[in-house]
Design a protein around this motif. Structure first.
Motif, mmCIF file in Angstrom:
data_model
loop_
_atom_site.group_PDB
_atom_site.id
_atom_site.type_symbol
_atom_site.label_atom_id
_atom_site.label_comp_id
_atom_site.label_asym_id
_atom_site.label_seq_id
_atom_site.Cartn_x
_atom_site.Cartn_y
_atom_site.Cartn_z
ATOM 1 N N PHE A 1 9.633 21.863 -3.027
ATOM 2 C CA PHE A 1 9.497 20.599 -2.331
ATOM 3 C C PHE A 1 10.258 20.608 -1.013
ATOM 4 C CE2 PHE A 1 8.264 16.214 -2.514
ATOM 5 C CZ PHE A 1 7.284 16.197 -3.486
ATOM 6 N N ALA A 2 11.505 21.120 -1.090
ATOM 7 C CA ALA A 2 12.351 21.144 0.107
ATOM 8 C C ALA A 2 11.741 22.044 1.167
ATOM 9 C CB ALA A 2 13.757 21.614 -0.254
ATOM 10 N N ASP B 1 8.454 23.454 1.279
ATOM 11 C CA ASP B 1 7.043 23.366 1.651
ATOM 12 C C ASP B 1 6.524 21.962 1.904
ATOM 13 O OD1 ASP B 1 7.127 26.021 1.342
ATOM 14 O OD2 ASP B 1 5.556 26.187 -0.179
ATOM 15 N N LEU C 1 8.770 18.813 2.475
ATOM 16 C CA LEU C 1 9.575 18.022 3.418
ATOM 17 C C LEU C 1 9.271 18.300 4.897
ATOM 18 C CD1 LEU C 1 13.169 17.772 1.878
ATOM 19 C CD2 LEU C 1 11.306 16.119 1.794
ATOM 20 N N GLU D 1 6.816 15.991 6.507
ATOM 21 C CA GLU D 1 6.997 14.547 6.429
ATOM 22 C C GLU D 1 6.997 13.823 7.776
ATOM 23 O OE1 GLU D 1 9.872 13.007 3.468
ATOM 24 O OE2 GLU D 1 10.356 11.544 5.023
ATOM 25 N N ARG E 1 4.358 10.869 8.520
ATOM 26 C CA ARG E 1 4.790 9.503 8.816
ATOM 27 C C ARG E 1 4.195 9.002 10.119
ATOM 28 N NH1 ARG E 1 8.960 7.112 6.072
ATOM 29 N NH2 ARG E 1 9.784 8.421 4.394
ATOM 30 N N ASP F 1 6.981 4.072 4.134
ATOM 31 C CA ASP F 1 7.884 4.568 3.098
ATOM 32 C C ASP F 1 7.193 4.609 1.740
ATOM 33 O OD1 ASP F 1 10.078 5.011 4.659
ATOM 34 O OD2 ASP F 1 10.939 3.025 4.344
ATOM 35 N N GLN G 1 6.394 7.713 -0.657
ATOM 36 C CA GLN G 1 6.962 7.776 -2.010
ATOM 37 C C GLN G 1 5.875 8.005 -3.055
ATOM 38 O OE1 GLN G 1 8.878 3.999 -1.896
ATOM 39 N NE2 GLN G 1 10.685 4.769 -0.810
ATOM 40 N N TYR H 1 4.531 11.527 -2.822
ATOM 41 C CA TYR H 1 5.467 12.489 -3.387
ATOM 42 C C TYR H 1 5.431 12.460 -4.915
ATOM 43 C CZ TYR H 1 7.651 13.856 1.043
ATOM 44 O OH TYR H 1 7.902 14.376 2.279
ATOM 45 N N ARG I 1 6.232 24.526 12.162
ATOM 46 C CA ARG I 1 7.477 24.056 11.623
ATOM 47 C C ARG I 1 8.530 24.048 12.713
ATOM 48 N NH1 ARG I 1 10.472 25.365 6.015
ATOM 49 N NH2 ARG I 1 12.211 24.090 6.598
ATOM 50 N N MET J 1 16.069 11.218 9.083
ATOM 51 C CA MET J 1 15.050 12.261 9.044
ATOM 52 C C MET J 1 13.635 11.678 9.070
ATOM 53 S SD MET J 1 16.562 15.179 9.104
ATOM 54 C CE MET J 1 16.290 16.688 8.218
ATOM 55 N N LYS J 2 13.534 10.373 8.840
ATOM 56 C CA LYS J 2 12.203 9.759 8.886
ATOM 57 C C LYS J 2 11.686 9.670 10.307
ATOM 58 C CE LYS J 2 12.776 6.831 4.814
ATOM 59 N NZ LYS J 2 12.954 5.431 4.370
#
Lengths: 328, 189
Positions: free
Chosen positions: B10-11, B13, B15, B18, B22, B38, B42, B45, B104, B168-169
Protein backbone atom coordinates in the motif's frame (compact mmCIF):
# COMPACT_ATOMS: atom_id res chain seq x y z
CA UNK A 1 -19.41 -2.89 1.38
CA UNK A 2 -22.89 -1.76 0.55
CA UNK A 3 -22.63 1.58 2.15
CA UNK A 4 -20.84 3.60 -0.46
CA UNK A 5 -20.32 7.18 0.48
CA UNK A 6 -23.16 8.26 2.66
CA UNK A 7 -24.40 11.77 2.60
CA UNK A 8 -23.66 12.96 6.08
CA UNK A 9 -21.94 10.83 8.70
CA UNK A 10 -18.82 12.54 9.91
CA UNK A 11 -16.41 14.42 7.80
CA UNK A 12 -13.50 12.87 5.99
CA UNK A 13 -10.81 14.82 7.80
CA UNK A 14 -12.22 13.79 11.20
CA UNK A 15 -12.12 10.17 10.17
CA UNK A 16 -8.51 10.56 9.07
CA UNK A 17 -7.64 12.13 12.42
CA UNK A 18 -9.13 9.21 14.36
CA UNK A 19 -7.43 6.80 12.00
CA UNK A 20 -4.05 8.44 12.71
CA UNK A 21 -4.54 7.92 16.43
CA UNK A 22 -5.43 4.27 15.94
CA UNK A 23 -2.52 3.71 13.56
CA UNK A 24 -0.03 5.04 16.11
CA UNK A 25 -1.53 3.00 18.94
CA UNK A 26 -1.51 -0.23 17.03
CA UNK A 27 1.92 0.34 15.49
CA UNK A 28 3.74 1.29 18.65
CA UNK A 29 2.37 -1.14 21.20
CA UNK A 30 0.02 -4.03 21.74
CA UNK A 31 -3.57 -2.91 22.13
CA UNK A 32 -5.42 -3.73 25.32
CA UNK A 33 -8.46 -5.95 25.09
CA UNK A 34 -10.85 -3.07 25.51
CA UNK A 35 -9.00 -0.98 22.94
CA UNK A 36 -9.03 -3.80 20.43
CA UNK A 37 -12.79 -4.07 20.81
CA UNK A 38 -13.15 -0.36 20.36
CA UNK A 39 -11.02 -0.43 17.22
CA UNK A 40 -12.90 -3.37 15.79
CA UNK A 41 -16.25 -1.77 16.30
CA UNK A 42 -15.04 1.52 14.88
CA UNK A 43 -13.76 -0.27 11.80
CA UNK A 44 -16.98 -2.24 11.45
CA UNK A 45 -19.12 0.89 11.67
CA UNK A 46 -18.17 2.28 8.27
CA UNK A 47 -15.98 1.05 5.45
CA UNK A 48 -14.43 4.49 5.19
CA UNK A 49 -12.96 3.97 8.65
CA UNK A 50 -11.11 0.94 7.35
CA UNK A 51 -9.86 2.88 4.34
CA UNK A 52 -8.64 5.73 6.50
CA UNK A 53 -7.01 3.32 8.94
CA UNK A 54 -5.17 1.53 6.14
CA UNK A 55 -4.05 4.85 4.73
CA UNK A 56 -2.73 6.06 8.09
CA UNK A 57 -0.85 2.82 8.73
CA UNK A 58 0.70 2.85 5.28
CA UNK A 59 1.72 6.49 5.69
CA UNK A 60 3.34 5.78 9.03
CA UNK A 61 5.26 2.95 7.41
CA UNK A 62 6.25 5.11 4.47
CA UNK A 63 7.54 7.77 6.85
CA UNK A 64 9.99 5.18 8.13
CA UNK A 65 11.61 4.90 4.78
CA UNK A 66 11.73 8.59 4.10
CA UNK A 67 12.78 9.41 7.64
CA UNK A 68 15.58 6.88 7.46
CA UNK A 69 16.95 8.41 4.28
CA UNK A 70 16.42 11.91 5.50
CA UNK A 71 17.88 11.24 8.91
CA UNK A 72 20.86 9.56 7.35
CA UNK A 73 21.57 12.41 5.02
CA UNK A 74 21.10 15.12 7.58
CA UNK A 75 22.59 13.62 10.64
CA UNK A 76 25.68 12.12 9.16
CA UNK A 77 27.18 14.80 7.03
CA UNK A 78 30.60 13.53 8.01
CA UNK A 79 32.52 11.67 5.32
CA UNK A 80 33.18 7.95 5.45
CA UNK A 81 35.98 7.13 7.83
CA UNK A 82 39.31 6.79 6.19
CA UNK A 83 41.76 4.73 8.11
CA UNK A 84 44.25 4.28 5.35
CA UNK A 85 47.45 6.17 5.60
CA UNK A 86 48.15 8.62 2.85
CA UNK A 87 50.67 7.29 0.43
CA UNK A 88 53.39 9.79 0.69
CA UNK A 89 55.32 10.97 -2.26
CA UNK A 90 58.69 12.39 -1.57
CA UNK A 91 57.59 15.82 -2.55
CA UNK A 92 54.21 15.99 -0.95
CA UNK A 93 54.92 18.09 2.05
CA UNK A 94 51.94 18.49 4.29
CA UNK A 95 48.86 16.59 3.31
CA UNK A 96 45.81 16.04 5.40
CA UNK A 97 43.07 13.95 3.93
CA UNK A 98 39.55 15.23 4.16
CA UNK A 99 36.47 14.68 2.08
CA UNK A 100 34.33 17.59 3.12
CA UNK A 101 35.35 20.47 5.30
CA UNK A 102 38.93 21.60 5.46
CA UNK A 103 41.04 21.20 2.38
CA UNK A 104 44.44 19.66 1.99
CA UNK A 105 47.44 21.92 1.92
CA UNK A 106 49.52 21.15 -1.08
CA UNK A 107 52.66 23.04 -1.84
CA UNK A 108 54.59 20.76 -4.09
CA UNK A 109 53.40 20.55 -7.59
CA UNK A 110 54.71 17.52 -9.35
CA UNK A 111 53.04 15.00 -7.10
CA UNK A 112 50.80 12.22 -8.17
CA UNK A 113 47.75 11.79 -6.01
CA UNK A 114 45.73 8.61 -6.02
CA UNK A 115 42.74 7.27 -4.14
CA UNK A 116 41.68 3.74 -3.39
CA UNK A 117 38.14 2.44 -3.33
CA UNK A 118 35.80 4.06 -0.85
CA UNK A 119 37.83 7.19 -0.42
CA UNK A 120 37.38 10.66 -1.73
CA UNK A 121 40.12 13.25 -1.37
CA UNK A 122 40.05 16.95 -1.49
CA UNK A 123 43.29 18.66 -2.43
CA UNK A 124 43.89 22.38 -2.14
CA UNK A 125 46.37 23.68 -4.66
CA UNK A 126 48.67 26.62 -4.12
CA UNK A 127 46.69 28.97 -6.31
CA UNK A 128 43.49 28.42 -4.39
CA UNK A 129 42.01 25.89 -6.78
CA UNK A 130 40.63 22.68 -5.33
CA UNK A 131 40.74 19.20 -6.79
CA UNK A 132 38.46 16.54 -5.37
CA UNK A 133 39.39 13.04 -6.34
CA UNK A 134 36.70 10.37 -6.55
CA UNK A 135 37.31 6.77 -5.46
CA UNK A 136 39.85 4.69 -7.36
CA UNK A 137 41.19 7.68 -9.25
CA UNK A 138 44.55 9.32 -9.88
CA UNK A 139 45.75 12.74 -10.96
CA UNK A 140 49.10 14.29 -11.53
CA UNK A 141 49.51 17.96 -10.85
CA UNK A 142 52.04 19.90 -12.89
CA UNK A 143 51.96 23.59 -12.23
CA UNK A 144 54.21 25.79 -14.32
CA UNK A 145 54.65 29.53 -14.26
CA UNK A 146 52.38 30.23 -17.19
CA UNK A 147 50.05 27.24 -17.08
CA UNK A 148 48.38 25.05 -14.49
CA UNK A 149 48.29 21.51 -15.79
CA UNK A 150 46.49 18.56 -14.24
CA UNK A 151 46.56 15.12 -15.80
CA UNK A 152 43.75 12.75 -14.91
CA UNK A 153 45.28 9.29 -15.10
CA UNK A 154 42.21 7.32 -14.17
CA UNK A 155 38.84 7.66 -12.53
CA UNK A 156 37.12 10.94 -11.91
CA UNK A 157 37.98 14.30 -10.42
CA UNK A 158 36.17 17.55 -9.84
CA UNK A 159 37.89 20.90 -10.20
CA UNK A 160 37.04 24.20 -8.57
CA UNK A 161 39.31 26.56 -10.40
CA UNK A 162 40.59 29.86 -9.05
CA UNK A 163 40.31 32.48 -11.73
CA UNK A 164 43.56 33.62 -13.33
CA UNK A 165 43.45 34.46 -17.00
CA UNK A 166 47.22 34.83 -17.11
CA UNK A 167 47.69 31.24 -16.14
CA UNK A 168 45.19 28.89 -17.76
CA UNK A 169 44.05 25.76 -15.97
CA UNK A 170 44.10 22.72 -18.25
CA UNK A 171 43.04 19.20 -17.41
CA UNK A 172 44.00 16.44 -19.80
CA UNK A 173 42.45 12.99 -19.76
CA UNK A 174 43.15 10.34 -22.37
CA UNK A 175 43.98 12.89 -25.04
CA UNK A 176 41.07 15.21 -24.25
CA UNK A 177 42.01 18.66 -23.05
CA UNK A 178 39.68 20.74 -20.93
CA UNK A 179 40.62 24.35 -20.41
CA UNK A 180 38.87 26.20 -17.63
CA UNK A 181 38.23 29.86 -17.35
CA UNK A 182 37.43 30.21 -13.64
CA UNK A 183 34.84 27.52 -13.15
CA UNK A 184 33.81 24.25 -11.57
CA UNK A 185 33.67 21.06 -13.54
CA UNK A 186 34.13 17.31 -13.33
CA UNK A 187 36.21 15.12 -15.61
CA UNK A 188 35.86 11.36 -15.61
CA UNK A 189 37.41 8.56 -17.62
CA UNK A 190 34.43 6.27 -18.08
CA UNK A 191 33.98 3.08 -20.10
CA UNK A 192 32.19 5.14 -22.70
CA UNK A 193 34.97 7.72 -23.05
CA UNK A 194 36.04 10.89 -21.31
CA UNK A 195 33.14 12.73 -19.74
CA UNK A 196 33.18 16.40 -18.82
CA UNK A 197 30.37 17.92 -16.75
CA UNK A 198 30.29 21.65 -16.08
CA UNK A 199 28.79 22.90 -12.85
CA UNK A 200 29.59 26.55 -13.12
CA UNK A 201 31.12 28.76 -15.79
CA UNK A 202 32.52 27.62 -19.10
CA UNK A 203 35.24 25.26 -20.26
CA UNK A 204 36.82 24.83 -23.67
CA UNK A 205 37.35 21.31 -24.94
CA UNK A 206 40.00 20.29 -27.44
CA UNK A 207 42.69 17.65 -27.92
CA UNK A 208 43.28 14.87 -30.41
CA UNK A 209 40.93 12.42 -28.70
CA UNK A 210 38.06 14.85 -28.31
CA UNK A 211 36.88 14.19 -31.86
CA UNK A 212 36.66 17.93 -32.40
CA UNK A 213 38.30 19.90 -35.16
CA UNK A 214 38.15 23.15 -33.21
CA UNK A 215 37.72 23.80 -29.48
CA UNK A 216 34.15 23.74 -28.24
CA UNK A 217 32.69 25.51 -25.28
CA UNK A 218 30.70 23.64 -22.69
CA UNK A 219 28.61 25.62 -20.25
CA UNK A 220 26.90 25.23 -16.94
CA UNK A 221 24.78 22.07 -16.65
CA UNK A 222 26.11 20.70 -19.89
CA UNK A 223 27.99 17.52 -20.35
CA UNK A 224 30.43 16.55 -23.06
CA UNK A 225 31.37 12.96 -23.82
CA UNK A 226 34.27 12.08 -26.07
CA UNK A 227 32.80 8.71 -26.96
CA UNK A 228 34.25 6.19 -29.37
CA UNK A 229 31.17 6.74 -31.53
CA UNK A 230 31.91 10.45 -31.77
CA UNK A 231 31.60 13.46 -29.51
CA UNK A 232 28.26 14.31 -28.02
CA UNK A 233 26.81 16.88 -25.73
CA UNK A 234 24.02 16.45 -23.22
CA UNK A 235 21.92 18.97 -21.34
CA UNK A 236 21.50 18.15 -17.70
CA UNK A 237 19.48 19.97 -15.13
CA UNK A 238 20.97 21.19 -11.90
CA UNK A 239 19.34 18.41 -9.88
CA UNK A 240 21.02 15.86 -12.09
CA UNK A 241 24.37 17.63 -11.88
CA UNK A 242 24.06 17.80 -8.12
CA UNK A 243 23.32 14.12 -7.98
CA UNK A 244 26.34 13.30 -10.07
CA UNK A 245 28.74 15.22 -7.89
CA UNK A 246 27.29 14.15 -4.54
CA UNK A 247 30.32 11.89 -4.16
CA UNK A 248 32.29 15.02 -3.45
CA UNK A 249 30.42 15.29 -0.18
CA UNK A 250 30.91 11.61 0.50
CA UNK A 251 27.38 10.74 -0.60
CA UNK A 252 25.70 8.73 -3.29
CA UNK A 253 22.29 9.99 -4.34
CA UNK A 254 19.75 8.03 -6.34
CA UNK A 255 16.47 9.41 -7.51
CA UNK A 256 14.87 6.97 -9.85
CA UNK A 257 17.94 5.22 -11.28
CA UNK A 258 17.61 1.54 -11.95
CA UNK A 259 18.56 -0.54 -8.97
CA UNK A 260 21.15 -2.43 -11.04
CA UNK A 261 22.89 0.79 -12.08
CA UNK A 262 22.70 2.10 -8.54
CA UNK A 263 24.36 -1.08 -7.26
CA UNK A 264 27.18 -0.67 -9.79
CA UNK A 265 27.76 2.85 -8.42
CA UNK A 266 27.77 1.57 -4.85
CA UNK A 267 30.19 -1.21 -5.76
CA UNK A 268 32.62 1.31 -7.11
CA UNK A 269 33.30 2.37 -3.54
CA UNK A 270 33.04 -0.87 -1.67
CA UNK A 271 34.93 -4.13 -1.35
CA UNK A 272 31.71 -5.74 -0.21
CA UNK A 273 29.74 -6.04 -3.44
CA UNK A 274 26.00 -5.81 -3.92
CA UNK A 275 24.67 -8.33 -6.44
CA UNK A 276 21.15 -8.42 -7.81
CA UNK A 277 20.24 -11.76 -9.27
CA UNK A 278 16.69 -10.94 -10.24
CA UNK A 279 16.55 -9.00 -13.55
CA UNK A 280 13.15 -7.49 -12.73
CA UNK A 281 14.52 -6.19 -9.48
CA UNK A 282 17.57 -4.79 -11.27
CA UNK A 283 15.26 -2.71 -13.45
CA UNK A 284 13.24 -1.29 -10.59
CA UNK A 285 13.63 2.43 -9.97
CA UNK A 286 15.29 3.30 -6.75
CA UNK A 287 15.79 6.33 -4.57
CA UNK A 288 17.92 7.02 -1.55
CA UNK A 289 20.94 8.77 -0.14
CA UNK A 290 23.90 6.80 1.14
CA UNK A 291 27.35 7.33 2.47
CA UNK A 292 30.01 6.27 -0.01
CA UNK A 293 31.14 2.74 0.60
CA UNK A 294 28.16 1.77 2.72
CA UNK A 295 27.08 -1.20 0.64
CA UNK A 296 25.27 -2.76 3.57
CA UNK A 297 23.00 0.23 4.12
CA UNK A 298 22.26 0.32 0.41
CA UNK A 299 21.40 -3.39 0.25
CA UNK A 300 19.15 -3.14 3.29
CA UNK A 301 17.33 -0.08 1.99
CA UNK A 302 16.82 -1.71 -1.40
CA UNK A 303 15.52 -4.85 0.28
CA UNK A 304 13.02 -2.94 2.36
CA UNK A 305 11.93 -0.78 -0.58
CA UNK A 306 11.22 -3.76 -2.80
CA UNK A 307 10.14 -6.25 -0.22
CA UNK A 308 13.27 -8.31 -0.69
CA UNK A 309 15.94 -9.96 1.39
CA UNK A 310 19.69 -9.68 1.62
CA UNK A 311 21.82 -12.82 1.74
CA UNK A 312 25.50 -12.75 2.48
CA UNK A 313 27.55 -14.87 0.08
CA UNK A 314 31.27 -14.53 0.65
CA UNK A 315 32.17 -11.01 -0.30
CA UNK A 316 28.78 -10.36 -1.78
CA UNK A 317 25.47 -9.08 -0.55
CA UNK A 318 22.91 -10.79 -2.75
CA UNK A 319 19.54 -9.13 -3.09
CA UNK A 320 16.60 -11.43 -3.73
CA UNK A 321 12.86 -11.03 -3.73
CA UNK A 322 10.74 -12.59 -1.06
CA UNK A 323 8.69 -15.48 -2.31
CA UNK A 324 5.40 -13.93 -1.31
CA UNK A 325 6.08 -10.45 -2.63
CA UNK A 326 3.39 -8.90 -4.77
CA UNK A 327 3.77 -9.36 -8.49
CA UNK A 328 4.86 -5.96 -9.66
CA UNK B 1 0.23 -11.60 1.83
CA UNK B 2 0.38 -10.93 5.53
CA UNK B 3 -0.71 -7.67 7.07
CA UNK B 4 2.79 -6.16 7.04
CA UNK B 5 3.48 -7.07 3.43
CA UNK B 6 0.11 -5.66 2.45
CA UNK B 7 0.81 -2.39 4.19
CA UNK B 8 4.18 -2.17 2.44
CA UNK B 9 2.44 -2.75 -0.86
CA UNK B 10 0.00 0.00 0.00
CA UNK B 11 2.76 2.40 1.00
CA UNK B 12 4.81 1.68 -2.08
CA UNK B 13 2.23 1.19 -4.81
CA UNK B 14 -0.93 2.95 -3.74
CA UNK B 15 0.00 6.06 -1.73
CA UNK B 16 2.11 7.62 -4.51
CA UNK B 17 -1.01 7.92 -6.68
CA UNK B 18 -3.03 9.70 -4.04
CA UNK B 19 -2.15 13.33 -4.83
CA UNK B 20 -3.12 12.84 -8.49
CA UNK B 21 -6.27 10.97 -7.57
CA UNK B 22 -7.30 13.75 -5.22
CA UNK B 23 -6.72 16.39 -7.82
CA UNK B 24 -8.75 14.42 -10.33
CA UNK B 25 -11.56 13.87 -7.82
CA UNK B 26 -11.64 17.50 -6.76
CA UNK B 27 -12.33 18.41 -10.38
CA UNK B 28 -15.13 15.83 -10.70
CA UNK B 29 -16.89 16.39 -7.40
CA UNK B 30 -17.53 20.07 -7.70
CA UNK B 31 -21.21 19.52 -8.38
CA UNK B 32 -21.66 17.09 -5.51
CA UNK B 33 -21.61 18.75 -2.16
CA UNK B 34 -22.69 15.63 -0.31
CA UNK B 35 -19.54 13.79 -1.14
CA UNK B 36 -16.03 14.90 -0.32
CA UNK B 37 -12.69 13.86 -1.64
CA UNK B 38 -11.48 12.43 1.68
CA UNK B 39 -14.46 10.12 1.82
CA UNK B 40 -14.07 8.83 -1.69
CA UNK B 41 -10.40 8.14 -1.05
CA UNK B 42 -11.21 6.36 2.21
CA UNK B 43 -13.87 4.24 0.56
CA UNK B 44 -11.58 3.43 -2.36
CA UNK B 45 -8.80 2.40 0.01
CA UNK B 46 -11.17 0.19 1.96
CA UNK B 47 -12.13 -1.60 -1.27
CA UNK B 48 -8.55 -1.86 -2.43
CA UNK B 49 -7.55 -3.29 0.92
CA UNK B 50 -10.17 -6.00 0.80
CA UNK B 51 -9.52 -6.79 -2.87
CA UNK B 52 -7.15 -9.52 -3.93
CA UNK B 53 -3.89 -7.58 -4.19
CA UNK B 54 -2.16 -10.36 -6.09
CA UNK B 55 -4.68 -10.01 -8.86
CA UNK B 56 -4.23 -6.26 -9.24
CA UNK B 57 -1.84 -5.81 -12.10
CA UNK B 58 -2.10 -2.08 -12.46
CA UNK B 59 -2.61 -0.39 -9.13
CA UNK B 60 -3.15 3.07 -10.48
CA UNK B 61 -5.77 1.97 -12.96
CA UNK B 62 -7.52 -0.12 -10.32
CA UNK B 63 -7.53 2.79 -7.90
CA UNK B 64 -9.00 5.22 -10.44
CA UNK B 65 -11.64 2.80 -11.62
CA UNK B 66 -12.65 2.08 -8.04
CA UNK B 67 -12.85 5.77 -7.23
CA UNK B 68 -14.85 6.47 -10.36
CA UNK B 69 -17.22 3.69 -9.43
CA UNK B 70 -17.73 5.13 -5.97
CA UNK B 71 -18.48 8.55 -7.39
CA UNK B 72 -20.90 6.91 -9.81
CA UNK B 73 -22.79 5.25 -6.97
CA UNK B 74 -23.02 8.57 -5.24
CA UNK B 75 -24.27 10.24 -8.40
CA UNK B 76 -27.02 7.66 -8.80
CA UNK B 77 -28.01 8.16 -5.19
CA UNK B 78 -28.43 11.87 -5.48
CA UNK B 79 -31.59 13.11 -7.08
CA UNK B 80 -30.30 16.15 -8.78
CA UNK B 81 -27.07 15.92 -10.60
CA UNK B 82 -25.62 18.03 -13.30
CA UNK B 83 -25.89 16.15 -16.58
CA UNK B 84 -22.35 16.90 -17.64
CA UNK B 85 -20.96 15.13 -14.59
CA UNK B 86 -22.62 11.88 -15.57
CA UNK B 87 -21.47 12.23 -19.14
CA UNK B 88 -18.02 13.06 -17.96
CA UNK B 89 -17.89 9.97 -15.78
CA UNK B 90 -18.85 7.70 -18.61
CA UNK B 91 -16.69 9.28 -21.22
CA UNK B 92 -13.63 9.42 -19.10
CA UNK B 93 -10.87 7.16 -20.08
CA UNK B 94 -8.64 7.96 -17.19
CA UNK B 95 -6.71 4.79 -17.27
CA UNK B 96 -5.05 5.05 -20.65
CA UNK B 97 -4.76 8.75 -20.48
CA UNK B 98 -3.19 9.07 -17.12
CA UNK B 99 -0.98 6.06 -17.15
CA UNK B 100 1.38 7.58 -19.65
CA UNK B 101 1.67 10.89 -17.95
CA UNK B 102 2.20 9.53 -14.51
CA UNK B 103 5.59 9.71 -12.91
CA UNK B 104 6.40 9.07 -9.36
CA UNK B 105 7.92 11.93 -7.45
CA UNK B 106 11.65 11.80 -7.40
CA UNK B 107 13.25 10.86 -4.11
CA UNK B 108 14.65 14.31 -3.55
CA UNK B 109 11.34 16.03 -4.11
CA UNK B 110 9.67 13.64 -1.72
CA UNK B 111 12.36 14.24 0.89
CA UNK B 112 12.21 17.98 0.41
CA UNK B 113 8.47 17.94 0.79
CA UNK B 114 8.51 15.86 3.91
CA UNK B 115 11.20 18.11 5.27
CA UNK B 116 8.99 21.11 4.80
CA UNK B 117 6.04 19.41 6.38
CA UNK B 118 8.11 18.38 9.38
CA UNK B 119 9.26 21.99 9.87
CA UNK B 120 5.65 22.99 10.37
CA UNK B 121 4.94 20.53 13.18
CA UNK B 122 4.60 22.04 16.66
CA UNK B 123 7.95 21.72 18.53
CA UNK B 124 7.00 18.97 21.03
CA UNK B 125 5.21 17.05 18.37
CA UNK B 126 8.16 17.26 16.05
CA UNK B 127 10.62 16.29 18.76
CA UNK B 128 8.62 13.17 19.57
CA UNK B 129 8.36 12.33 15.90
CA UNK B 130 12.07 12.74 15.27
CA UNK B 131 13.04 10.70 18.32
CA UNK B 132 10.70 7.98 17.10
CA UNK B 133 11.56 7.94 13.43
CA UNK B 134 15.12 9.21 13.26
CA UNK B 135 16.46 7.78 16.50
CA UNK B 136 14.19 4.79 16.73
CA UNK B 137 13.41 5.42 20.39
CA UNK B 138 10.61 3.48 22.07
CA UNK B 139 7.65 5.43 23.40
CA UNK B 140 8.91 4.89 26.92
CA UNK B 141 12.34 6.29 26.08
CA UNK B 142 10.81 9.27 24.35
CA UNK B 143 8.69 9.87 27.45
CA UNK B 144 11.76 9.76 29.71
CA UNK B 145 13.78 11.88 27.33
CA UNK B 146 11.12 14.57 27.06
CA UNK B 147 9.96 14.29 30.64
CA UNK B 148 6.33 13.65 29.74
CA UNK B 149 3.86 10.78 30.14
CA UNK B 150 3.86 7.95 27.64
CA UNK B 151 0.27 8.67 26.78
CA UNK B 152 1.29 12.22 25.91
CA UNK B 153 3.99 10.87 23.62
CA UNK B 154 1.34 8.83 21.89
CA UNK B 155 -0.79 11.93 21.45
CA UNK B 156 2.15 13.84 19.98
CA UNK B 157 2.90 11.03 17.53
CA UNK B 158 -0.73 10.73 16.51
CA UNK B 159 -0.86 14.46 15.96
CA UNK B 160 2.32 14.33 13.89
CA UNK B 161 0.88 11.59 11.72
CA UNK B 162 -2.40 13.47 11.37
CA UNK B 163 -0.65 16.69 10.32
CA UNK B 164 1.64 14.89 7.88
CA UNK B 165 -1.37 13.03 6.53
CA UNK B 166 -3.28 16.29 5.98
CA UNK B 167 -0.25 17.95 4.39
CA UNK B 168 0.32 15.01 2.08
CA UNK B 169 -3.18 15.49 0.70
CA UNK B 170 -2.02 18.63 -1.03
CA UNK B 171 -0.63 17.91 -4.45
CA UNK B 172 3.08 18.60 -4.44
CA UNK B 173 4.44 21.27 -6.72
CA UNK B 174 6.48 18.82 -8.75
CA UNK B 175 3.67 16.38 -9.47
CA UNK B 176 2.16 18.35 -12.28
CA UNK B 177 5.00 18.06 -14.70
CA UNK B 178 6.36 14.94 -13.14
CA UNK B 179 7.58 13.61 -16.43
CA UNK B 180 11.02 12.21 -16.29
CA UNK B 181 13.68 14.77 -16.87
CA UNK B 182 14.93 13.77 -20.20
CA UNK B 183 18.48 14.22 -21.20
CA UNK B 184 18.70 15.41 -24.72
CA UNK B 185 21.57 14.19 -26.79
CA UNK B 186 22.68 15.46 -30.06
CA UNK B 187 25.67 14.80 -32.17
CA UNK B 188 28.26 17.18 -33.21
CA UNK B 189 29.51 17.09 -36.72
Amino acid sequence: MEKGVSASSGNGADIDARASAWAIRSAERALGEQEQKELDSWLAADSRHLGAYVRAQALWLDLDRVAALDGGARRNPSPPARKRVWRRYAMAASLAVVVAGGAVAYDQLAGRVATGRSEVRRIALEDGSIVTLNGNSAVQIRYEDDIRRVVLRRGEASFEVAHNSERPFVVSADGVKVRAVGTEFVVGIEDDGVEVTVEEGVVAIAGRASGLAAPRYIRRNEQFVAAATGPRKAMLDSVDVERRIAWRKGLLVFNGQRLGDAAAEVNRYSDLRVTIDDPTLARAEFMGVFKLGDARAFANAAASAFNGEVHRRGNELVLVRQQNSPSH
Amino acid sequence: MDHGARLRWFARDVLPHEPDLRKWLAGRLRGLDSCDVDEVVQEAYARLWTADAEAIRNTRAYLYVTARHIVGEQVRRSRIVAIDLVADLDALNIVDEEMNVHRRLSGQEELARLHEILQTLPPKCREAFELKKFQDFSQRRIAEHMGIAESTVEKHLAKALRLVSEAMKQAPAGAENGKRRERKFWKWG
